[in-house]
Design a protein around this motif. Structure first.
Motif, PDB file in Angstrom:
ATOM      1  N   CYS A   1      44.854  36.527  22.780  1.00 36.45           N
ATOM      2  CA  CYS A   1      45.829  37.980  23.434  1.00 36.45           C
ATOM      3  C   CYS A   1      44.726  38.928  23.500  1.00 36.45           C
ATOM      4  N   GLY A   2      45.235  39.248  24.875  1.00 42.00           N
ATOM      5  CA  GLY A   2      44.301  40.570  24.766  1.00 42.00           C
ATOM      6  C   GLY A   2      45.238  41.989  25.314  1.00 42.00           C
ATOM      7  N   SER A   3      44.809  43.258  25.987  1.00 42.70           N
ATOM      8  CA  SER A   3      45.882  43.696  26.986  1.00 42.70           C
ATOM      9  C   SER A   3      45.438  44.295  27.642  1.00 42.70           C
ATOM     10  N   ASN A   4      45.376  44.289  29.288  1.00 39.56           N
ATOM     11  CA  ASN A   4      45.008  44.962  29.959  1.00 39.56           C
ATOM     12  C   ASN A   4      45.584  46.132  30.382  1.00 39.56           C
ATOM     13  N   GLN A   5      45.369  47.094  31.035  1.00 43.65           N
ATOM     14  CA  GLN A   5      46.724  48.475  31.489  1.00 43.65           C
ATOM     15  C   GLN A   5      47.687  47.963  30.591  1.00 43.65           C
ATOM     16  N   GLY A   6      48.094  47.595  30.146  1.00 44.59           N
ATOM     17  CA  GLY A   6      48.574  47.423  29.269  1.00 44.59           C
ATOM     18  C   GLY A   6      49.703  46.517  29.417  1.00 44.59           C
ATOM     19  N   VAL A   7      49.551  45.495  29.921  1.00 45.94           N
ATOM     20  CA  VAL A   7      50.524  44.201  29.917  1.00 45.94           C
ATOM     21  C   VAL A   7      48.950  42.989  28.938  1.00 45.94           C
ATOM     22  N   PRO A   8      50.300  42.706  28.756  1.00 48.05           N
ATOM     23  CA  PRO A   8      49.293  41.464  27.527  1.00 48.05           C
ATOM     24  C   PRO A   8      49.070  39.971  28.129  1.00 48.05           C
ATOM     25  N   VAL A   9      47.518  39.223  28.470  1.00 49.58           N
ATOM     26  CA  VAL A   9      46.991  38.263  28.912  1.00 49.58           C
ATOM     27  C   VAL A   9      46.297  37.531  27.579  1.00 49.58           C
ATOM     28  N   THR A  10      47.113  36.306  28.062  1.00 45.49           N
ATOM     29  CA  THR A  10      45.912  35.386  27.552  1.00 45.49           C
ATOM     30  C   THR A  10      45.040  35.096  28.550  1.00 45.49           C
ATOM     31  N   TYR A  11      44.177  34.529  27.585  1.00 43.04           N
ATOM     32  CA  TYR A  11      42.787  35.120  27.673  1.00 43.04           C
ATOM     33  C   TYR A  11      42.035  33.439  27.546  1.00 43.04           C
ATOM     34  N   ALA A  12      41.415  32.238  28.171  1.00 36.31           N
ATOM     35  CA  ALA A  12      39.689  32.124  27.515  1.00 36.31           C
ATOM     36  C   ALA A  12      38.615  32.353  27.346  1.00 36.31           C
ATOM     37  N   SER A  13      37.866  32.594  25.917  1.00 32.01           N
ATOM     38  CA  SER A  13      36.820  32.854  26.307  1.00 32.01           C
ATOM     39  C   SER A  13      36.320  31.244  26.012  1.00 32.01           C
ATOM     40  N   THR A  14      35.248  31.412  27.300  1.00 31.00           N
ATOM     41  CA  THR A  14      34.577  29.379  27.714  1.00 31.00           C
ATOM     42  C   THR A  14      33.152  30.191  27.771  1.00 31.00           C
ATOM     43  N   PRO A  15      32.197  29.381  27.701  1.00 28.08           N
ATOM     44  CA  PRO A  15      30.978  29.430  27.380  1.00 28.08           C
ATOM     45  C   PRO A  15      30.440  30.289  29.214  1.00 28.08           C
ATOM     46  N   ARG A  16      31.126  29.900  30.329  1.00 33.01           N
ATOM     47  CA  ARG A  16      30.690  30.881  30.623  1.00 33.01           C
ATOM     48  C   ARG A  16      31.821  32.959  31.412  1.00 33.01           C
ATOM     49  N   GLY A  17      32.452  32.404  29.839  1.00 33.80           N
ATOM     50  CA  GLY A  17      32.606  33.628  29.961  1.00 33.80           C
ATOM     51  C   GLY A  17      34.253  33.844  29.837  1.00 33.80           C
ATOM     52  N   ASN A  18      34.975  34.919  29.625  1.00 34.66           N
ATOM     53  CA  ASN A  18      36.763  34.875  29.538  1.00 34.66           C
ATOM     54  C   ASN A  18      36.749  35.135  30.641  1.00 34.66           C
ATOM     55  N   VAL A  19      38.038  33.809  30.517  1.00 33.12           N
ATOM     56  CA  VAL A  19      39.081  33.398  31.881  1.00 33.12           C
ATOM     57  C   VAL A  19      40.715  34.231  31.387  1.00 33.12           C
ATOM     58  N   PRO A  20      40.924  34.724  32.629  1.00 37.77           N
ATOM     59  CA  PRO A  20      42.447  35.071  32.076  1.00 37.77           C
ATOM     60  C   PRO A  20      43.667  33.928  32.744  1.00 37.77           C
ATOM     61  N   VAL A  21      44.250  33.269  31.200  1.00 36.63           N
ATOM     62  CA  VAL A  21      45.305  32.627  31.944  1.00 36.63           C
ATOM     63  C   VAL A  21      45.909  33.085  32.393  1.00 36.63           C
ATOM     64  N   VAL A  22      47.397  33.567  31.346  1.00 35.30           N
ATOM     65  CA  VAL A  22      48.276  34.297  32.223  1.00 35.30           C
ATOM     66  C   VAL A  22      48.162  35.819  31.435  1.00 35.30           C
ATOM     67  N   ARG A  23      48.978  36.426  32.791  1.00 33.95           N
ATOM     68  CA  ARG A  23      49.583  38.261  32.271  1.00 33.95           C
ATOM     69  C   ARG A  23      51.180  38.605  31.794  1.00 33.95           C
ATOM     70  N   TRP A  24      51.147  38.739  31.077  1.00 35.93           N
ATOM     71  CA  TRP A  24      52.526  38.926  30.795  1.00 35.93           C
ATOM     72  C   TRP A  24      53.376  39.454  31.067  1.00 35.93           C
ATOM     73  N   LYS A  25      54.331  39.685  31.966  1.00 35.14           N
ATOM     74  CA  LYS A  25      55.060  40.783  31.900  1.00 35.14           C
ATOM     75  C   LYS A  25      56.227  41.151  31.884  1.00 35.14           C
ATOM     76  N   SER A  26      56.962  39.773  31.903  1.00 36.75           N
ATOM     77  CA  SER A  26      58.611  39.586  31.978  1.00 36.75           C
ATOM     78  C   SER A  26      58.923  39.783  30.413  1.00 36.75           C
ATOM     79  N   ASN A  27      60.254  40.365  30.724  1.00 35.42           N
ATOM     80  CA  ASN A  27      61.218  41.021  29.287  1.00 35.42           C
ATOM     81  C   ASN A  27      62.232  40.424  28.961  1.00 35.42           C
ATOM     82  N   TYR A  28      62.416  39.110  29.823  1.00 38.47           N
ATOM     83  CA  TYR A  28      63.483  38.597  29.920  1.00 38.47           C
ATOM     84  C   TYR A  28      63.622  37.748  28.822  1.00 38.47           C
ATOM     85  N   PHE A  29      63.409  37.310  27.430  1.00 41.38           N
ATOM     86  CA  PHE A  29      63.284  37.085  26.091  1.00 41.38           C
ATOM     87  C   PHE A  29      63.078  38.050  25.616  1.00 41.38           C
TER      88      PHE A  29
END
Length: 179
Positions: free
Chosen positions: A21-49
Motif C-alpha cells: 500500500c502506497g499513497s499517491n497525492q494523499g490517496v491510498p493505493v494498493t500496488y503490485a510490484s511486478t518484474p516489469r514495474g509497479n502496477v496500481p491495483v486499486v485507489r481507495w477513496k470511499s469513506n463508507y466504512f
C-alpha cells in the motif's frame, strides 16, 4: 544447460509479485510490484466504512496484505463476487467458475457485486480484457489484469512501511480506480 537455467528461473519471476500500500497525492493505493514495474491495483477513496474503523488507508493495507497471502498460497487466479457471512463480497478463486476461497473486501449491502468489480479494477463493460462470466458471476483473470495495466512512471509516492518490504525503490503509478 542454458535451458535448465531458464526453466529454473521462470517460476521465480512468476512468484516475484509483491503487493503493498502506497499513497499517491494523499490517496491510498494498493500496488503490485511486478518484474516489469509497479502496477496500481486499486485507489481507495470511499469513506463508507470509516465509521466502523475501515478507513481508505486501513482497507488499502488489509487488501494489500490479503492479496499477498492469496498470491503466495496460489489462490489468486481470479477475482469474483460472492456472499460471506451474509454480506456481499469481492473475493478470490483459484479457478474460473470456482467458489470464493478468500475475502478481499466486503461491499455495501446495496452494491451490485459485478458492477463494483468492474469499477474497482477499472474494467469497461464490453471491453476485451481479463473479465469473463461464469454462472452469471464475473471472474477477472488477475494475472492478465496485471499484465495489461500500465506500470507507474511517476515519482515514488509515500509508501506504508508495514506492507511494503523491499518496495521503496519502485515507482508506482497514479492510475487505478478510486474506491
Amino acid at each position: 544447460m542454458l535451458s535448465a537455467v531458464s526453466l529454473h528461473n521462470a517460476p521465480a519471476t512468476a512468484n516475484s509479485t509483491r503487493f503493498f500500500c502506497g499513497s499517491n497525492q494523499g490517496v491510498p493505493v494498493t500496488y503490485a510490484s511486478t518484474p516489469r514495474g509497479n502496477v496500481p491495483v486499486v485507489r481507495w477513496k470511499s469513506n463508507y466504512f470509516s465509521r466502523s474503523g475501515y478507513t481508505p488507508q486501513r482497507r488499502c493495507d488489509e487488501v494489500a496484505s490479503r492479496l499477498q497471502t492469496y498470491h503466495s498460497n496460489g489462490k489468486l487466479e481470479y477475482i469474483t463476487a460472492g456472499i460471506m457471512n451474509g454480506q456481499p463480497v469481492v473475493c478470490v478463486s483459484s479457478s474460473l467458475g470456482g467458489r470464493c476461497q478468500g475475502l478481499l473486501l466486503t461491499l455495501r449491502p446495496k452494491d451490485r457485486a459485478s458492477r463494483v468489480i468492474q469499477q474497482l479494477f477499472d474494467i469497461r463493460s464490453g471491453a476485451s480484457g481479463p473479465i469473463q462470466q461464469s454462472s452469471s458471476r464475473p471472474y477477472i483473470n488477475f494475472q492478465e489484469l496485471l499484465d495489461n495495466r500500465p506500470v507507474d512512471t511517476s515519482p515514488l509516492p509515500e509508501v506504508t512501511p508495514s506492507t511494503s518490504p523491499g518496495s521503496q525503490n519502485q515507482q508506482p503509478t497514479n492510475e487505478g480506480l478510486l474506491w
